[in-house]
Write an enzyme that holds these catalytic residues in place. Structure first.
Site, PDB file in Angstrom:
ATOM      1  N   ARG A 171       0.663  -1.258  -0.064  1.00  0.00           N
ATOM      2  CA  ARG A 171      -0.056   0.009  -0.044  1.00  0.00           C
ATOM      3  C   ARG A 171       0.761   1.239   0.040  1.00  0.00           C
ATOM      4  NH1 ARG A 171      -5.152  -0.305   2.329  1.00  0.00           N
ATOM      5  NH2 ARG A 171      -4.799   1.420   3.748  1.00  0.00           N
ATOM      6  N   ARG A 175       8.450   6.842  -4.593  1.00  0.00           N
ATOM      7  CA  ARG A 175       8.571   7.804  -5.713  1.00  0.00           C
ATOM      8  C   ARG A 175       9.979   8.587  -5.583  1.00  0.00           C
ATOM      9  NH1 ARG A 175       3.737  10.653  -3.624  1.00  0.00           N
ATOM     10  NH2 ARG A 175       1.920   9.186  -4.274  1.00  0.00           N
ATOM     11  N   ARG A 248      -7.454  -6.392  14.556  1.00  0.00           N
ATOM     12  CA  ARG A 248      -6.715  -5.805  15.307  1.00  0.00           C
ATOM     13  C   ARG A 248      -7.693  -4.527  15.652  1.00  0.00           C
ATOM     14  NH1 ARG A 248      -2.820  -6.099  18.408  1.00  0.00           N
ATOM     15  NH2 ARG A 248      -1.258  -4.291  18.339  1.00  0.00           N
ATOM     16  N   ARG A 279      -0.471   7.435  15.669  1.00  0.00           N
ATOM     17  CA  ARG A 279      -0.421   8.493  15.003  1.00  0.00           C
ATOM     18  C   ARG A 279      -1.384   9.564  15.623  1.00  0.00           C
ATOM     19  NH1 ARG A 279      -3.176   5.929   9.588  1.00  0.00           N
ATOM     20  NH2 ARG A 279      -4.370   4.533  10.802  1.00  0.00           N
ATOM     21  N   GLU A 299      -4.041   7.646  18.305  1.00  0.00           N
ATOM     22  CA  GLU A 299      -4.363   6.208  17.918  1.00  0.00           C
ATOM     23  C   GLU A 299      -3.529   5.127  18.451  1.00  0.00           C
ATOM     24  OE1 GLU A 299      -5.564   6.015  13.869  1.00  0.00           O
ATOM     25  OE2 GLU A 299      -4.855   3.991  13.646  1.00  0.00           O
ATOM     26  N   TYR A 347     -10.030  -5.960   4.343  1.00  0.00           N
ATOM     27  CA  TYR A 347      -9.243  -4.603   4.401  1.00  0.00           C
ATOM     28  C   TYR A 347      -9.554  -3.810   3.205  1.00  0.00           C
ATOM     29  CZ  TYR A 347      -5.140  -1.788   5.868  1.00  0.00           C
ATOM     30  OH  TYR A 347      -4.261  -0.715   6.467  1.00  0.00           O
ATOM     31  N   ASP A 349     -10.874   0.009   1.487  1.00  0.00           N
ATOM     32  CA  ASP A 349     -10.892   1.300   1.274  1.00  0.00           C
ATOM     33  C   ASP A 349     -12.424   1.802   1.082  1.00  0.00           C
ATOM     34  OD1 ASP A 349      -8.195   1.713   1.993  1.00  0.00           O
ATOM     35  OD2 ASP A 349      -7.698   1.914  -0.369  1.00  0.00           O
TER      36      ASP A 349
HETATM   37  N1  UDP Z   1       3.294   2.034   7.386  1.00  0.00           N
HETATM   38  C1  UDP Z   1       4.416   2.281   8.162  1.00  0.00           C
HETATM   39  N2  UDP Z   1       5.011   3.520   8.506  1.00  0.00           N
HETATM   40  C2  UDP Z   1       4.257   4.537   8.253  1.00  0.00           C
HETATM   41  C3  UDP Z   1       2.853   4.340   7.859  1.00  0.00           C
HETATM   42  C4  UDP Z   1       2.572   3.016   7.109  1.00  0.00           C
HETATM   43  O1  UDP Z   1       5.295   1.140   8.141  1.00  0.00           O
HETATM   44  O2  UDP Z   1       4.450   5.403   8.638  1.00  0.00           O
HETATM   45  C5  UDP Z   1       2.777   0.472   6.965  1.00  0.00           C
HETATM   46  C6  UDP Z   1       2.559  -0.317   8.226  1.00  0.00           C
HETATM   47  O3  UDP Z   1       2.875  -1.557   8.015  1.00  0.00           O
HETATM   48  C7  UDP Z   1       0.811  -0.004   7.831  1.00  0.00           C
HETATM   49  C8  UDP Z   1       0.951   0.220   6.396  1.00  0.00           C
HETATM   50  O4  UDP Z   1       2.005   0.680   5.982  1.00  0.00           O
HETATM   51  O5  UDP Z   1       0.404  -1.270   8.412  1.00  0.00           O
HETATM   52  C9  UDP Z   1      -0.455   0.588   5.789  1.00  0.00           C
HETATM   53  O6  UDP Z   1      -0.463   1.952   6.318  1.00  0.00           O
HETATM   54  P1  UDP Z   1      -1.977   3.002   6.033  1.00  0.00           P
HETATM   55  O7  UDP Z   1      -1.588   4.246   6.837  1.00  0.00           O
HETATM   56  O8  UDP Z   1      -1.984   3.101   4.673  1.00  0.00           O
HETATM   57  O9  UDP Z   1      -2.901   2.080   6.669  1.00  0.00           O
HETATM   58  P2  UDP Z   1      -4.283   2.422   7.357  1.00  0.00           P
HETATM   59  O10 UDP Z   1      -4.245   2.184   8.614  1.00  0.00           O
HETATM   60  O11 UDP Z   1      -4.481   4.030   7.236  1.00  0.00           O
HETATM   61  O12 UDP Z   1      -5.185   1.878   6.544  1.00  0.00           O
END
Ligand code: UDP
Length: 364
Positions: A171, A175, A248, A279, A299, A347, A349
Site C-alpha cells: 500500500r 517515488r 486488530r 499517529r 491512535e 481490508y 478502502d
Molecule cells: N506504514 C509504516 N509506516 C508509516 C505508515 C504506514 O510502516 O509511517 C505501514 C504499516 O505496515 C501499515 C501499512 O503501512 O500497516 C499501511 O498503512 P496505512 O497508513 O496505509 O494504513 P491505514 O491504517 O491508514 O489503513
C-alpha cells in the site's frame, strides 16, 4: 411484509444499498446497532470541527464513476494527504519520496537516491520477499525500514514484521520525485462539513432505526422483510459456531486543546516502537475551519477480544481458512446477502466498499 429489504448496518455498504434500492422503489429498513449512522466513517461536529470519531478517513480513488457518485451526494474539498513521520524527534515526509531520501541520507537527486537504495537493498540478494520485513527492505532498504516502517508496523499489528504478509506494505508508494501526496490516485478529498452528511443524504428517504442489535432479536426483524443485507461481522451472524475471527483493534484518545493549531498537519505518524500510539491526527486540517480551539486524536493499536470494536481484519492463513468456512455457511443462507468490511472480512478502502455495494445492488 412491510419491507422488501432489511439492511443491517448503516455504514457505507448498508447505506449505499439502501439508497440505491430505495431509488428503485424498494421499501427498505436499516437497523443500526450504534446510536448514529455512518459506520466508522462517521464524523461528529464538535463546535465546528468535524471529528473523525473512528480514525482518519481520507477519500481517494482512481475510479472516476465513484468520485462523481460521491461528489453528487455532497461537495468534497481538495484535501491531499501528506502525512509526516516523527522518529526520535526528527520529522520525515511520507510516502517515501525524494524529500524523505534527502532527510534521511542528504541525497538530492533521484540518481543518488536510487544508488543509495540499491546499495541498501543488496542484502536481499535478489531473494523474493515472503513477508512484510523482506518486502520493505527490498522496496526501500534497511535504513528506511528501521526508521519509518518497523516500529510503526509492529505497533499497529502487535507482532513481528516477519510474521506479516507482504501485501500490507504494498500500500505504501515509493517515488523519485519531491511529491508528498500519500496516495497515487487521481481523485482525493474530504466531504465538506463531514462524512455524516453523505450518510444523511443516502438515508434521507429510508427508514432507519438506531440502537438496534439485530442479532439479539433476528426472528422478529426477519418477519419485517423478504430479504436481508447483512453488513456486520460474519462470525457473529453464525453465533461464532466455528470460532471467532481475529481482528486488530484500536483505542482513540480524543483531546480538545485550547490553541488554534497543534501540529500544523492532519496526520503525524510516530514510528518509534517505544511510543505507544501510532499517529496523532488533528481534525481541523482535514476540513479547515477557523476556531480558537483544536481537537487531536491519538491512535493506540491494541489486541482485539470478543466485544471490542473490530477494525482491521487479520488476513493470515488461519483466519482466511476460518473465513472461507463461514463464507460457505453464508452461501447457504436463503435471502441473505453478506457485504462490506466485516461481513467479507476484508481490508477495504471506502471507494472499494462503495463499488462493491453498487455491484451488489446491480446483481439484485
Ligand atoms: N506504514 C509504516 N509506516 C508509516 C505508515 C504506514 O510502516 O509511517 C505501514 C504499516 O505496515 C501499515 C501499512 O503501512 O500497516 C499501511 O498503512 P496505512 O497508513 O496505509 O494504513 P491505514 O491504517 O491508514 O489503513
Amino acid at each position: 411484509m412491510k419491507y422488501d429489504y432489511l439492511i443491517i448496518g448503516a455504514g457505507f455498504f448498508g447505506a449505499i444499498c439502501a439508497y440505491e434500492l430505495s431509488k428503485k422503489g424498494k421499501k427498505v429498513l436499516v437497523l443500526e446497532k450504534r446510536n448514529h449512522i455512518g459506520g466508522n466513517a462517521y464524523t461528529r461536529n464538535d463546535n465546528g470541527i468535524q471529528v473523525h470519531q473512528y480514525g482518519a478517513h481520507i477519500f481517494h480513488t482512481n475510479d472516476k464513476d465513484i468520485w462523481d457518485y460521491v461528489n453528487n451526494l455532497v461537495p468534497f474539498n481538495r484535501f491531499t494527504n501528506s502525512p509526516l513521520a516523527m522518529y526520535k524527534g526528527r520529522l520525515f515526509n511520507l510516502p517515501f519520496n525524494m524529500n524523505t531520501f534527502h532527510q534521511l541520507w542528504g541525497v538530492t537527486t533521484p540518481e543518488e537516491a536510487k544508488e543509495k537504495i540499491s546499495e541498501q537493498r543488496s542484502e536481499m540478494e535478489g531473494k523474493i520477499p515472503t513477508n512484510l520485513e523482506e518486502q520493505a527492505i527490498s522496496l526501500v532498504g534497511r535504513d528506511m525500514y528501521e526508521t519509518l516502517i518497523k516500529g510503526y508496523t509492529e505497533k499497529q499489528w502487535g507482532c513481528s514484521a516477519k510474521e506479516l504478509p507482504d501485501f500490507i506494505i504494498k500500500r505504501l508508494p515509493v517515488r523519485f520525485t519531491y511529491d508528498n501526496n500519500y496516495f497515487s490516485d487521481n481523485y482525493q478529498g474530504i466531504p465538506i462539513g463531514g462524512y455524516t452528511k453523505i450518510f444523511e443524504k443516502l438515508l434521507e428517504n429510508v427508514d432507519v432505526r438506531l440502537n438496534i442489535n439485530y442479532l439479539e432479536d433476528r426472528e422478529k426483524y426477519n418477519d419485517l422483510a423478504s430479504s436481508v443485507i447483512y453488513t456486520g461481522p460474519i462470525d457473529a451472524y453464525f453465533d461464532y459456531e466455528l470460532g471467532a475471527l481475529d481482528y486488530r483493534s484500536l483505542k482513540f484518545e480524543h483531546k480538545v486543546l485550547d490553541m488554534p493549531n497543534y501540529q500544523g498537519n492532519a496526520v503525524i505518524n510516530y514510528t518509534e516502537r517505544e511510543i505507544p500510539f501510532t499517529r496523532i491526527i488533528e481534525h481541523k486540517h482535514f476540513d479547515p475551519v477557523e476556531t480558537s480551539h483544536t481537537i487531536v486524536t491519538k491512535e493506540f493499536p491494541k489486541d482485539w477480544k470478543l466485544g471490542d470494536e473490530p477494525y482491521y481484519p487479520i488476513n493470515d492463513e488461519k483466519n482466511m481458512d476460518l473465513f472461507k468456512k463461514y463464507r460457505k455457511l453464508a452461501k447457504n443462507e436463503d435471502n441473505v446477502i453478506f457485504g462490506g468490511r466485516l461481513a467479507e472480512y476484508k481490508y477495504y478502502d471506502m471507494h472499494q466498499v462503495i463499488r462493491s455495494a453498487l455491484n451488489c445492488v446491480k446483481d439484485l
